[in-house]
Write a protein that holds these residues in place. Structure first.
Motif, PDB file in Angstrom:
ATOM      1  N   CYS A  15       6.659   6.512   5.649  1.00 37.31           N
ATOM      2  CA  CYS A  15       7.405   7.242   6.561  1.00 37.31           C
ATOM      3  C   CYS A  15       6.135   8.277   7.206  1.00 37.31           C
ATOM      4  N   SER A  16       5.903   8.121   8.603  1.00 39.33           N
ATOM      5  CA  SER A  16       4.907   8.918   8.950  1.00 39.33           C
ATOM      6  C   SER A  16       5.449  10.345   9.496  1.00 39.33           C
ATOM      7  N   SER A  18       6.352  12.831  11.862  1.00 39.22           N
ATOM      8  CA  SER A  18       6.275  13.066  13.396  1.00 39.22           C
ATOM      9  C   SER A  18       5.022  12.287  13.989  1.00 39.22           C
ATOM     10  N   SER A  19       4.101  11.760  13.120  1.00 40.12           N
ATOM     11  CA  SER A  19       3.077  11.167  13.444  1.00 40.12           C
ATOM     12  C   SER A  19       2.986   9.709  13.929  1.00 40.12           C
ATOM     13  N   ARG A  20       3.494   9.464  15.304  1.00 36.09           N
ATOM     14  CA  ARG A  20       3.810   8.163  15.693  1.00 36.09           C
ATOM     15  C   ARG A  20       2.581   7.207  15.767  1.00 36.09           C
ATOM     16  N   LEU A  23       1.938   4.679  12.914  1.00 38.68           N
ATOM     17  CA  LEU A  23       2.881   3.308  12.642  1.00 38.68           C
ATOM     18  C   LEU A  23       2.245   2.073  12.939  1.00 38.68           C
ATOM     19  N   THR A  37       9.273   6.825  11.722  1.00 33.79           N
ATOM     20  CA  THR A  37       8.997   8.264  11.754  1.00 33.79           C
ATOM     21  C   THR A  37      10.117   9.007  11.266  1.00 33.79           C
ATOM     22  N   GLY A  65       1.593  11.874   7.342  1.00 37.35           N
ATOM     23  CA  GLY A  65       1.600  12.741   8.732  1.00 37.35           C
ATOM     24  C   GLY A  65       1.854  13.906   8.787  1.00 37.35           C
ATOM     25  N   CYS A 126      -3.635  12.171   7.856  1.00 40.27           N
ATOM     26  CA  CYS A 126      -3.200  11.384   8.939  1.00 40.27           C
ATOM     27  C   CYS A 126      -4.582  10.374   9.061  1.00 40.27           C
TER      28      CYS A 126
END
Length: 368
Positions: A15-16, A18-20, A23, A37, A65, A126
């Motif tokens: 599960c990242s 809000s850091s798309r 992915l 996300t 993330g 990140c």
């Protein structure tokens, strides 16, 4: 968080938050079964829990993330795994996120996932290289560990004892009659685009063409809020109309599409197709099982036509042209065309004469 590939063999979910951008590199790792996300501390977490609950091979979850400083979905997710869910209030214990309440996921599923899955809290990280090591270490650790409660082959009773909940909504149909603009606004509104200035332009005129108000902007929501705050618009149905038109104008401005008020957005150069052409395309296209049935029965479709034309109480004859049955002005026909295209899914040719079309003709175009 999307369900991912059902055929994936990895044991780890990522599960990242809000850091798309994480992915793509992380979902390609062989140990990763699913990656997605997370934006909200309620519906988003519910979807994540349900997804993992239905993938019993998943034994680890890496949360990484950037967390949203406003919604704190990551903090709430970690709190769920560490402290669980208050069974009575359905609130995540220790969660600081916005509305961390899980109403439509079963307590049984929550507890099974908490018991089966080991969570690694890597919020703020990140760097894909660092996260690759985190994923590899978690995968190795879960592979060597004995089955935990809730894992494949475990038959113990899960805590909670509650059968799965699913949201139950009362079904509503789109449509209805909009109050005439001349009565609700004392005049009329013209919406257009100033592409050189990259602005939406809204002008309000009296019925005698006297200028009243002008507004420019780039966001539909802020423009509508400005109209409401100034008292220019008070009738709810017309506020809905203006919100829809402003949203279309904003989309056209952002994507470079042609915009004409009261007409559906179309891609550049795309013209409407005839019903015959649409039927031909459907007949030529390969099928996968049974065709999807129309969401409307004929009586429901006739009711939608009546609402779109603003002639409630009239019973339409399906086989008689609309113009023969009713006396309606051009504005109502424009509104009907919008209902047919944007709400009922018809793709009307630009030269279609709605006055000459019967309800059965239109329904046939909808159902093929």
């Amino acid at each position: 968080m999307p369900p991912g590939d059902p055929g994936a063999t990895g044991r780890i979910a990522v599960c990242s938050l809000s850091s798309r951008e994480l992915l793509e590199p992380l979902s390609a790792l062989p140990d990763v079964a699913i990656a997605g996300t997370l934006m909200t501390a309620n519906l988003g977490i519910e979807q994540l829990v349900r997804t993992i609950a239905h993938r019993p091979s998943i034994r680890g979850l890496v949360v990484c993330g950037r967390d949203s400083p406003r919604f704190l979905a990551g903090q709430s997710l970690v709190a769920l795994f560490r402290e669980g869910l208050d069974a009575e209030r359905r609130r995540i214990r220790g969660a600081a996120g916005y509305l961390p309440v899980l109403r439509t996921v079963a307590l049984r599923e929550v507890e099974q996932v908490r018991a089966r899955v080991e969570l690694v809290d890597a919020r703020g990280e990140c760097d894909p290289a660092v996260l690759r090591r985190v994923v590899a270490e978690l995968s190795a650790r879960t592979a060597a560990a004995p089955d935990r409660p809730g894992s494949p082959g475990w038959s113990g009773a899960a805590a909670g004892g509650e059968e799965g909940r699913r949201p139950v909504f009362r079904r509503l149909r789109p449509g209805g009659r909009r109050v005439g603009i001349s009565r609700s606004l004392d005049g009329f509104v013209v919406i257009g685009l100033d592409r050189a200035a990259h602005r939406i332009v809204l002008r309000h005129y009296d019925n005698d063409l006297t200028p009243r108000h002008e507004m420019t902007g780039v966001r539909a929501e802020s423009m509508l809020l400005g109209l409401l705050s100034a008292g220019v618009v008070a009738e709810p149905s017309h506020a809905g109309y203006l919100g829809g038109e402003l949203a279309k104008a904003e989309t056209a401005l952002r994507l470079g599409l042609p915009y004409v008020q009261d007409l559906p957005l179309r891609a550049p150069g795309r013209a409407g197709r005839s019903a015959t052409a649409r039927r031909s395309e459907r007949e030529d296209a390969p099928t996968m099982g049974d065709a999807t049935p129309s969401p409307y029965s004929l009586p429901e479709f006739l009711s939608a036509l009546v609402a779109g034309l603003g002639v409630e109480g009239v019973e339409l004859d399906p086989e008689v042209p609309l113009g023969t049955q009713l006396l309606v002005d051009s504005t109502r026909l424009i509104e009907l065309a919008i209902v047919l295209e944007e709400e009922l899914g018809l793709d009307l040719p630009p030269d279609l004469n709605l006055r000459r079309a019967s309800p059965l003709d239109l329904y046939g175009a909808l159902t093929g």
